[in-house]
Structures are given as structure tokens and as C-alpha cells.
Scaffold this motif. Structure first.
Motif, PDB file in Angstrom:
ATOM      1  N   ALA A 105     -90.998 -54.591 -14.375  1.00 47.91           N
ATOM      2  CA  ALA A 105     -90.421 -54.245 -13.075  1.00 47.91           C
ATOM      3  C   ALA A 105     -88.910 -54.061 -13.162  1.00 47.91           C
ATOM      4  O   ALA A 105     -88.330 -53.234 -12.441  1.00 47.91           O
ATOM      5  CB  ALA A 105     -90.760 -55.325 -12.054  1.00 47.91           C
ATOM      6  N   LEU A 106     -88.259 -54.814 -14.034  1.00 46.21           N
ATOM      7  CA  LEU A 106     -86.807 -54.685 -14.198  1.00 46.21           C
ATOM      8  C   LEU A 106     -86.449 -53.303 -14.736  1.00 46.21           C
ATOM      9  O   LEU A 106     -85.454 -52.706 -14.322  1.00 46.21           O
ATOM     10  CB  LEU A 106     -86.306 -55.768 -15.151  1.00 46.21           C
ATOM     11  N   ARG A 107     -87.272 -52.794 -15.626  1.00 45.86           N
ATOM     12  CA  ARG A 107     -87.043 -51.450 -16.151  1.00 45.86           C
ATOM     13  C   ARG A 107     -87.246 -50.402 -15.052  1.00 45.86           C
ATOM     14  O   ARG A 107     -86.481 -49.448 -14.936  1.00 45.86           O
ATOM     15  CB  ARG A 107     -88.011 -51.180 -17.306  1.00 45.86           C
ATOM     16  N   GLU A 108     -88.278 -50.595 -14.211  1.00 44.06           N
ATOM     17  CA  GLU A 108     -88.521 -49.658 -13.109  1.00 44.06           C
ATOM     18  C   GLU A 108     -87.397 -49.726 -12.074  1.00 44.06           C
ATOM     19  O   GLU A 108     -87.019 -48.710 -11.499  1.00 44.06           O
ATOM     20  CB  GLU A 108     -89.858 -49.995 -12.431  1.00 44.06           C
ATOM     21  N   ARG A 109     -86.857 -50.922 -11.891  1.00 43.18           N
ATOM     22  CA  ARG A 109     -85.794 -51.113 -10.889  1.00 43.18           C
ATOM     23  C   ARG A 109     -84.556 -50.281 -11.221  1.00 43.18           C
ATOM     24  O   ARG A 109     -83.834 -49.838 -10.321  1.00 43.18           O
ATOM     25  CB  ARG A 109     -85.425 -52.598 -10.839  1.00 43.18           C
ATOM     26  N   GLY A 110     -84.317 -50.034 -12.506  1.00 44.57           N
ATOM     27  CA  GLY A 110     -83.127 -49.288 -12.899  1.00 44.57           C
ATOM     28  C   GLY A 110     -83.318 -47.789 -12.967  1.00 44.57           C
ATOM     29  O   GLY A 110     -82.372 -47.068 -13.311  1.00 44.57           O
ATOM     30  N   LEU A 111     -84.500 -47.268 -12.646  1.00 40.61           N
ATOM     31  CA  LEU A 111     -84.749 -45.828 -12.714  1.00 40.61           C
ATOM     32  C   LEU A 111     -84.159 -45.109 -11.502  1.00 40.61           C
ATOM     33  O   LEU A 111     -83.992 -45.703 -10.422  1.00 40.61           O
ATOM     34  CB  LEU A 111     -86.247 -45.562 -12.814  1.00 40.61           C
ATOM     35  N   PRO A 112     -83.858 -43.811 -11.643  1.00 37.31           N
ATOM     36  CA  PRO A 112     -83.183 -43.077 -10.563  1.00 37.31           C
ATOM     37  C   PRO A 112     -83.971 -42.992  -9.264  1.00 37.31           C
ATOM     38  O   PRO A 112     -83.375 -42.924  -8.189  1.00 37.31           O
ATOM     39  CB  PRO A 112     -82.980 -41.675 -11.174  1.00 37.31           C
ATOM     40  N   TYR A 113     -85.306 -42.983  -9.344  1.00 37.98           N
ATOM     41  CA  TYR A 113     -86.068 -42.810  -8.104  1.00 37.98           C
ATOM     42  C   TYR A 113     -85.875 -43.983  -7.153  1.00 37.98           C
ATOM     43  O   TYR A 113     -85.980 -43.826  -5.931  1.00 37.98           O
ATOM     44  CB  TYR A 113     -87.548 -42.600  -8.408  1.00 37.98           C
ATOM     45  N   VAL A 114     -85.573 -45.167  -7.697  1.00 35.15           N
ATOM     46  CA  VAL A 114     -85.323 -46.324  -6.831  1.00 35.15           C
ATOM     47  C   VAL A 114     -84.005 -46.144  -6.085  1.00 35.15           C
ATOM     48  O   VAL A 114     -83.913 -46.382  -4.872  1.00 35.15           O
ATOM     49  CB  VAL A 114     -85.315 -47.619  -7.656  1.00 35.15           C
ATOM     50  N   SER A 115     -82.980 -45.708  -6.799  1.00 33.16           N
ATOM     51  CA  SER A 115     -81.685 -45.453  -6.146  1.00 33.16           C
ATOM     52  C   SER A 115     -81.804 -44.350  -5.117  1.00 33.16           C
ATOM     53  O   SER A 115     -81.198 -44.412  -4.034  1.00 33.16           O
ATOM     54  CB  SER A 115     -80.641 -45.070  -7.205  1.00 33.16           C
ATOM     55  N   SER A 116     -82.604 -43.313  -5.430  1.00 32.24           N
ATOM     56  CA  SER A 116     -82.806 -42.219  -4.475  1.00 32.24           C
ATOM     57  C   SER A 116     -83.479 -42.716  -3.206  1.00 32.24           C
ATOM     58  O   SER A 116     -83.101 -42.324  -2.094  1.00 32.24           O
ATOM     59  CB  SER A 116     -83.643 -41.122  -5.130  1.00 32.24           C
TER      60      SER A 116
ATOM     61  N   GLN B  88     -83.351 -45.745  -2.017  1.00 29.99           N
ATOM     62  CA  GLN B  88     -82.384 -46.557  -1.289  1.00 29.99           C
ATOM     63  C   GLN B  88     -81.419 -45.686  -0.488  1.00 29.99           C
ATOM     64  O   GLN B  88     -81.070 -46.012   0.655  1.00 29.99           O
ATOM     65  CB  GLN B  88     -81.592 -47.431  -2.258  1.00 29.99           C
ATOM     66  N   LEU B  89     -80.988 -44.575  -1.074  1.00 29.87           N
ATOM     67  CA  LEU B  89     -80.080 -43.665  -0.371  1.00 29.87           C
ATOM     68  C   LEU B  89     -80.739 -43.044   0.849  1.00 29.87           C
ATOM     69  O   LEU B  89     -80.061 -42.673   1.807  1.00 29.87           O
ATOM     70  CB  LEU B  89     -79.596 -42.565  -1.324  1.00 29.87           C
ATOM     71  N   GLN B  90     -82.045 -42.926   0.819  1.00 29.51           N
ATOM     72  CA  GLN B  90     -82.772 -42.374   1.966  1.00 29.51           C
ATOM     73  C   GLN B  90     -82.991 -43.403   3.066  1.00 29.51           C
ATOM     74  O   GLN B  90     -83.552 -43.089   4.110  1.00 29.51           O
ATOM     75  CB  GLN B  90     -84.122 -41.823   1.507  1.00 29.51           C
ATOM     76  N   GLY B  91     -82.553 -44.619   2.814  1.00 24.62           N
ATOM     77  CA  GLY B  91     -82.666 -45.666   3.831  1.00 24.62           C
ATOM     78  C   GLY B  91     -83.980 -46.417   3.819  1.00 24.62           C
ATOM     79  O   GLY B  91     -84.269 -47.160   4.763  1.00 24.62           O
ATOM     80  N   ILE B  92     -84.776 -46.258   2.775  1.00 23.43           N
ATOM     81  CA  ILE B  92     -86.048 -46.977   2.689  1.00 23.43           C
ATOM     82  C   ILE B  92     -85.765 -48.435   2.337  1.00 23.43           C
ATOM     83  O   ILE B  92     -84.941 -48.735   1.477  1.00 23.43           O
ATOM     84  CB  ILE B  92     -86.962 -46.333   1.631  1.00 23.43           C
ATOM     85  N   SER B  93     -86.461 -49.323   3.009  1.00 21.41           N
ATOM     86  CA  SER B  93     -86.210 -50.760   2.793  1.00 21.41           C
ATOM     87  C   SER B  93     -86.667 -51.187   1.407  1.00 21.41           C
ATOM     88  O   SER B  93     -87.536 -50.572   0.776  1.00 21.41           O
ATOM     89  CB  SER B  93     -86.954 -51.580   3.849  1.00 21.41           C
TER      90      SER B  93
END
Length: 311
Positions: free
Chosen positions: A194-205, A207-212
Motif C-alpha cells: 500500500a505504501l508503494r501505491e500511495r506514492g503513485l501519481p493517480y493518488v495525487s491526482s 487528491q487534487l480533484q478533492g476526493i477524500s
């Protein structure tokens, strides 16, 4: 001329065109990607398929025990103690005159129920702790990691024995205690993935869209770690079955007269010295074969690291 022209037209090549079409279809099928089920079977291999068949057989045996068991597993007979194999008693009878074959079938229920509780509770706790630590990080991650380190210091059997000493011997008590002991093993692996998935760009994207953070974790990160969760559950199932059988053998798990493989091994100890080996041997073989089947399938699917255990 018209007839000749008609015969020499496209209709004359129909058979050859069909042949080419059939060849193209066969080539397309040969080049097509392997389906999910075929890929799963190929990954398991011949031994894995046999192991999976054993697991299915044991599960069906547990589910349909009232239908397929030839005798009442609780009905004993003073005059029928230690009877030899026969059509009436395929594996003979035990020291109380009960049919061993029927008790093996019924014992599959408790022998599968306990490990199922262990892996479900452990997987739920491990996934919750791991995803919480990964998402919040910092002090939360450090606190959860320290708690898991403390749990690592206590052997699973020690936790189970302490729980039984406090709350009394029962399958539920032993299962919950073992689940707590299994949690750090699974949490360690789930956290790393999960830590590896947490650092991928789709998570940051997201977050920028306002998803909790909760929705990101549940909808995106959790599905990407499900393979490790399921594989870990498969491998841990075998470990849980062995340890619960050991607790029942010691009288700390399933209590008589409930049929249970570990308890049957214990009850047959005295009979072994008298030359009546059927109860202990058949129950022990049932444990060994089932644990080996779960272990091999789990190893083929993801390996021991998916369960947080290394050899």
C-alpha cells in the motif's frame, strides 16, 4: 457463356475461402490471450490443481456432513468399541464405539470454521491498520508500527494459551487470540504494498480533484492490494489450522464430544498404545493433507512473503 461465366465466378473458390477463414480463426484462437481461469490453472500447475480439488472436497464434506456421514458421530456403543474396518464402519470405531469415518467428516466443520475465523479477523485488522498507517503516515504510522512490533514479540500459541486461561477453553476464544497473533504478519506485507501505491501519481491526482482520503483508500488503494490479502489468507489458513489443532490436542480448543481432527488425535493417544491406531492416524492425515493443500495453493499464488512469513 453465361453458365460458364457463372461457374468460373467467385462461387468456385468458396471451399478454398472457407479453408482460409478456418485457418485464420484457428490462428486467432491460438494467438488470443489466455483466459483468467486458464491462467489461474496454469499458474497452479498439476499439483496445485490437485491441491485445489482437495480443498473443494474438504469444504463440500464439511457443508454436506449431515447428508454424507453414514453414522451419527455422537452415538457410541459399549459393545462396539475398537471395531475393525467394515462396510458398516469404513475406518472402524473409537474407544467409545463411535464411527471414526463419520467423525472425520463432521470434524471437517470445526477444523475449517476455526481457521476461517482466524484469517477473516486477522485480514480485517491487518488491512485496517496497514491502510490507516500508510494514508496518515507520520506519528500514526509510527504508533501502529510499534504496536505491531510488540505483537511480533508474542508467539501466537502463547497469546492463545493466555486467552484460554483468562476466558476459558473454546474455539472462539482460541480463534480470536490467534487472529491477533496473525495480524502483524499480514499487516507488514499489506503496508509495504500500500505504501508503494500511495506514492503513485493517480493518488495525487485524486487528491487534487478533492476526493477524500477514505474514498481513495477504499476505491483505489484497497483493490490494488487485494492479491496480497487473499494470498496471505490462503497461506495463513494452513498455519491457523495447525495451531488450532494443537490447541485442541492440548484440550484448550474444541471440547469433547464435538468432532474435531485435533481433538481426535488427542483422544486416540491412549488407543495407540493398545494397537488401535485408526482414530489418531486418520485424523492426523486429514490435518496434514488439508494444510499441505492450502499451503501449496497459497505458495503458487503469491508465495510465503504474501503472508508475511519467510522460511
Amino acid at each position: 457463356m453465361n453458365e460458364r461465366k457463372f461457374k468460373g465466378g467467385p462461387g468456385t473458390n468458396t471451399r478454398s475461402q472457407d479453408t482460409v477463414a478456418v485457418q485464420l480463426i484457428r490462428k486467432h484462437r491460438a494467438d488470443a490471450p489466455i483466459s483468467g481461469w486458464r491462467r489461474f490453472v496454469r499458474r497452479l500447475g498439476p499439483v496445485g490443481v490437485v491441491s485445489l480439488a482437495i480443498i473443494v472436497l474438504v469444504v463440500l464434506m464439511a457443508v454436506f456432513a449431515p447428508i454424507i456421514a453414514p453414522q451419527d458421530p455422537f452415538a457410541g456403543s459399549v459393545t462396539g468399541r475398537h471395531e475393525a474396518w467394515s462396510l458398516a464402519h469404513l475406518m472402524g470405531t473409537d474407544q467409545s464405539g463411535r464411527d471414526i469415518f463419520s467423525r472425520i467428516i463432521w470434524g471437517a466443520r470445526t477444523s475449517l470454521l476455526g481457521p476461517t475465523l482466524v484469517v477473516l479477523i486477522a485480514a480485517t485488522l491487518a488491512t485496517t491498520l496497514a491502510l490507516t498507517a500508510v494514508w496518515f503516515g507520520g506519528k500514526v504510522d509510527a504508533l501502529i508500527s510499534r504496536v505491531l512490533d510488540i505483537l511480533f514479540a508474542f508467539p501466537n500459541m502463547l497469546l492463545a494459551i493466555l486467552a484460554v486461561a483468562i476466558f476459558g477453553p473454546s474455539l472462539l476464544t482460541a480463534s480470536i487470540a490467534l487472529a491477533i497473533g496473525f495480524t502483524p504478519y499480514s499487516a507488514r506485507v499489506i503496508r509495504s504494498v500500500a505504501l508503494r501505491e500511495r506514492g503513485l501519481p493517480y493518488v495525487s491526482s485524486a487528491q487534487l480533484q478533492g476526493i477524500s482520503g477514505f474514498l481513495i483508500t477504499v476505491r483505489h488503494i484497497l483493490p490494488n492490494v487485494r492479491t496480497q490479502i487473499l494470498t496471505g489468507m490462503t497461506i495463513n489458513f494452513g498455519y491457523a489450522m495447525i495451531e488450532l489443532a494443537a490447541l485442541s490436542f492440548l484440550g484448550l480448543g474444541v471440547q469433547p464430544p464435538t468432532p474435531d481432527w485435533g481433538l481426535m488425535v488427542s483422544n486416540g493417544q491412549a488407543s495407540l498404545q493398545q494397537g488401535f491406531w485408526e482414530q489418531s492416524v486418520f485424523a492426523g492425515l486429514a490435518i496434514v493433507i488439508t494444510v499441505a493443500a492450502f499451503g501449496y495453493v497459497g505458495e503458487q499464488l503469491g508465495g510465503g512473503r504474501a503472508a508475511g512469513r519467510t522460511r
